[in-house]
Design a protein around this motif. Structure first.
Motif, mmCIF file in Angstrom:
data_model
loop_
_atom_site.group_PDB
_atom_site.id
_atom_site.type_symbol
_atom_site.label_atom_id
_atom_site.label_comp_id
_atom_site.label_asym_id
_atom_site.label_seq_id
_atom_site.Cartn_x
_atom_site.Cartn_y
_atom_site.Cartn_z
ATOM 1 N N ASN A 1 0.812 -1.217 0.000
ATOM 2 C CA ASN A 1 0.000 0.000 0.000
ATOM 3 C C ASN A 1 0.849 1.272 0.000
ATOM 4 O O ASN A 1 0.328 2.348 0.193
ATOM 5 C CB ASN A 1 -0.920 0.003 1.222
ATOM 6 N N LYS A 2 2.174 1.129 -0.231
ATOM 7 C CA LYS A 2 3.073 2.291 -0.190
ATOM 8 C C LYS A 2 3.444 2.713 -1.605
ATOM 9 O O LYS A 2 3.906 1.899 -2.406
ATOM 10 C CB LYS A 2 4.345 1.994 0.601
ATOM 11 N N SER B 1 2.671 8.048 -0.474
ATOM 12 C CA SER B 1 1.501 7.687 0.315
ATOM 13 C C SER B 1 1.657 6.256 0.835
ATOM 14 O O SER B 1 2.433 5.465 0.308
ATOM 15 C CB SER B 1 0.212 7.803 -0.510
ATOM 16 N N GLY B 2 0.881 5.951 1.885
ATOM 17 C CA GLY B 2 0.891 4.600 2.420
ATOM 18 C C GLY B 2 0.511 4.572 3.882
ATOM 19 O O GLY B 2 0.193 5.607 4.479
ATOM 20 N N PHE B 3 0.514 3.377 4.464
ATOM 21 C CA PHE B 3 0.303 3.267 5.899
ATOM 22 C C PHE B 3 1.030 2.025 6.428
ATOM 23 O O PHE B 3 1.267 1.058 5.713
ATOM 24 C CB PHE B 3 -1.189 3.235 6.266
ATOM 25 N N ASN C 1 1.251 -0.314 10.223
ATOM 26 C CA ASN C 1 0.701 -0.539 11.564
ATOM 27 C C ASN C 1 1.466 -1.675 12.223
ATOM 28 O O ASN C 1 1.406 -2.822 11.771
ATOM 29 C CB ASN C 1 -0.788 -0.871 11.487
ATOM 30 N N TYR D 1 1.239 3.284 14.665
ATOM 31 C CA TYR D 1 0.468 3.389 13.426
ATOM 32 C C TYR D 1 0.786 4.710 12.746
ATOM 33 O O TYR D 1 0.861 5.752 13.392
ATOM 34 C CB TYR D 1 -1.030 3.330 13.746
ATOM 35 N N THR E 1 0.042 6.834 8.839
ATOM 36 C CA THR E 1 -0.450 6.907 7.473
ATOM 37 C C THR E 1 -0.059 8.261 6.902
ATOM 38 O O THR E 1 -0.099 9.268 7.613
ATOM 39 C CB THR E 1 -1.988 6.709 7.403
ATOM 40 N N TRP E 2 0.351 8.293 5.648
ATOM 41 C CA TRP E 2 0.827 9.537 5.054
ATOM 42 C C TRP E 2 0.329 9.664 3.616
ATOM 43 O O TRP E 2 0.155 8.679 2.902
ATOM 44 C CB TRP E 2 2.355 9.622 5.108
ATOM 45 N N ASN E 3 0.065 10.900 3.240
ATOM 46 C CA ASN E 3 -0.407 11.209 1.888
ATOM 47 C C ASN E 3 0.160 12.568 1.524
ATOM 48 O O ASN E 3 -0.346 13.603 1.969
ATOM 49 C CB ASN E 3 -1.934 11.226 1.855
ATOM 50 N N ASN F 1 -0.495 11.132 9.651
ATOM 51 C CA ASN F 1 -1.139 10.798 10.912
ATOM 52 C C ASN F 1 -0.234 9.811 11.646
ATOM 53 O O ASN F 1 0.012 8.713 11.162
ATOM 54 C CB ASN F 1 -2.516 10.181 10.672
ATOM 55 N N GLU G 1 -2.936 13.917 13.879
ATOM 56 C CA GLU G 1 -2.866 14.314 12.476
ATOM 57 C C GLU G 1 -2.083 15.613 12.321
ATOM 58 O O GLU G 1 -2.310 16.582 13.052
ATOM 59 C CB GLU G 1 -4.261 14.484 11.887
#
Length: 391
Positions: free
Chosen positions: A135-136, A144-146, A148, A166, A168-170, A204, A209
């Protein structure tokens, strides 16, 4: 500012054409975000690393993951106390091979989370360039991606060499000031491809955030690849400079120092439109450099210790002095596996809240003319060395 075709081409090296089994390839992004609720500012990094990635194409292999080699028969020998039991080895040592994404936060509450993958899972596209790993996403203008890491994973997998949490970044980004030089030899290369990089978006981190806004803060980006990492790792970079002489913010000033290469450091800087470049692969007579990272004596009044990074560069044309400090309680200690295996590591302390000053002098015959004297804030400082791993 239009980025040169050379920088764009070089930014992709190792992710498309490289099929070498042994080596390291790192792409690093540094930026600052503002807490959406409290307004507090924090610095972050996103890091993509290919380590011996084609040595194990199908699955990631972590060098610190326990691999028991004792069989049931071996156990019986050990229980019986036979002489052959003395020669048993309980753990197999392997050479690491993986792709890893690390995302970290600097400061007193610093931490990082990591995600490991096989090179088989990396999907590369061109025109436009994009690299998708699970997902990166790493692209020419987007990240982007996350990730955990649960408490259960953290307890079961110390070989991840990261924290639980955890993120997540965009983000969208654009290179504002580039350098395609830095250091290069037959096996290694480093260059601050995005000496000044504009980031916009959100990150986040553990439920907090942060807004990333290039109008309030700019960031940094560089690349390093080689057969291995240098025995000593020394890095400084900043683009938050305020002139002590004029009192003005130097919006078009930034610099980066990297080493050690051939027992030297490289310095690349831009100061209000004037470039100053010293590359460690140049002839030694062109410049001399002295650098260090030492702990300052404890200040009983403030009850705090700091690390002090210093660099002095001297050439026929320039004299440059840099002094930066970071509180020890705001430093983060990271351990990175080396391509050589045998659990050899690079042990690095990172700081993203370093402050200090830089002085630039230009030689005018037998005198020195002070070109700039500036305060530095929110600098990234790193110092590390290689260590033999525990086997």
């Amino acid at each position: 500012m239009a980025v040169s075709s050379k920088t764009l081409r070089d930014s992709k090296i190792g992710f498309i054409t490289n099929r070498k089994k042994i080596g390291i390839n790192i792409w690093r992004f540094f930026f600052t975000g503002i807490d959406k609720v409290s307004g507090k500012e924090s610095s972050f990094f996103v890091e993509l690393e290919f380590l011996n990635s084609h040595l194990s194409y199908e699955e990631p292999v972590l060098g610190f993951k326990p691999r028991i080699t004792i069989t049931e028969d071996d156990l019986q020998y050990a229980l019986a106390g036979t002489s052959s039991a003395q020669n048993l080895q309980s753990e197999k040592i392997v050479q690491p091979s993986y792709v890893v994404i690390r995302v970290g936060k600097f400061g007193a509450d610093a931490k990082q989370v990591c995600s490991y993958h096989s090179v088989k899972s990396a999907k590369v596209s061109q025109k436009p360039f994009s690299l998708l790993i699970g997902n990166k996403l790493f692209a020419d203008d987007k990240l982007s991606g996350f990730i955990n890491i649960t408490d259960d994973e953290y307890q079961k997998h110390p070989e991840y060499l990261c924290d639980k949490g955890y993120v997540t970044w965009n983000l969208n980004y654009e290179i504002v000031r580039e350098f395609s030089t830095g250091f290069e030899n037959k096996t290694d290369r480093w260059f601050p491809m995005g000496m000044k990089t504009a980031y916009n978006g959100t990150i986040n981190f553990n439920g907090d955030e942060y807004i990333v806004d290039s109008k309030k803060n700019s960031g940094y980006m560089d690349r390093y690849w080689g057969k291995s990492m240098p025995d000593t790792w020394f890095h400084i970079s900043s683009l938050n400079l305020t002139s002590i002489i004029s009192g003005k913010t130097l919006f078009d000033s930034s610099f980066s120092v990297q080493g050690e290469f051939n027992k030297r450091v490289s310095f690349l800087g831009n100061f209000e439109g004037s470039e100053v470049v010293f590359c460690a692969d140049s002839k030694k007579r062109l410049y001399t450099a002295v650098w260090s990272c030492v702990q300052t004596p404890e200040n009983d009044d403030l009850n705090e210790n700091k690390l002090h990074w210093s660099v002095s560069i001297n050439s026929k044309q320039w004299v440059i002095d840099i002094d930066l400090y970071c509180r020890i309680n705001e430093l983060y200690n990271r351990k990175l596996e080396m391509p050589e295996g045998n659990r050899k590591i690079m042990d690095i302390v990172y700081g993203g809240t370093c402050t200090g000053e830089i002085k630039l002098f230009k030689r005018r015959r037998k005198t020195l003319e002070q070109i700039e004297y500036a305060n530095i804030t929110k600098a990234v400082c790193e110092f590390g060395h290689t260590e033999e791993g525990e086997i």
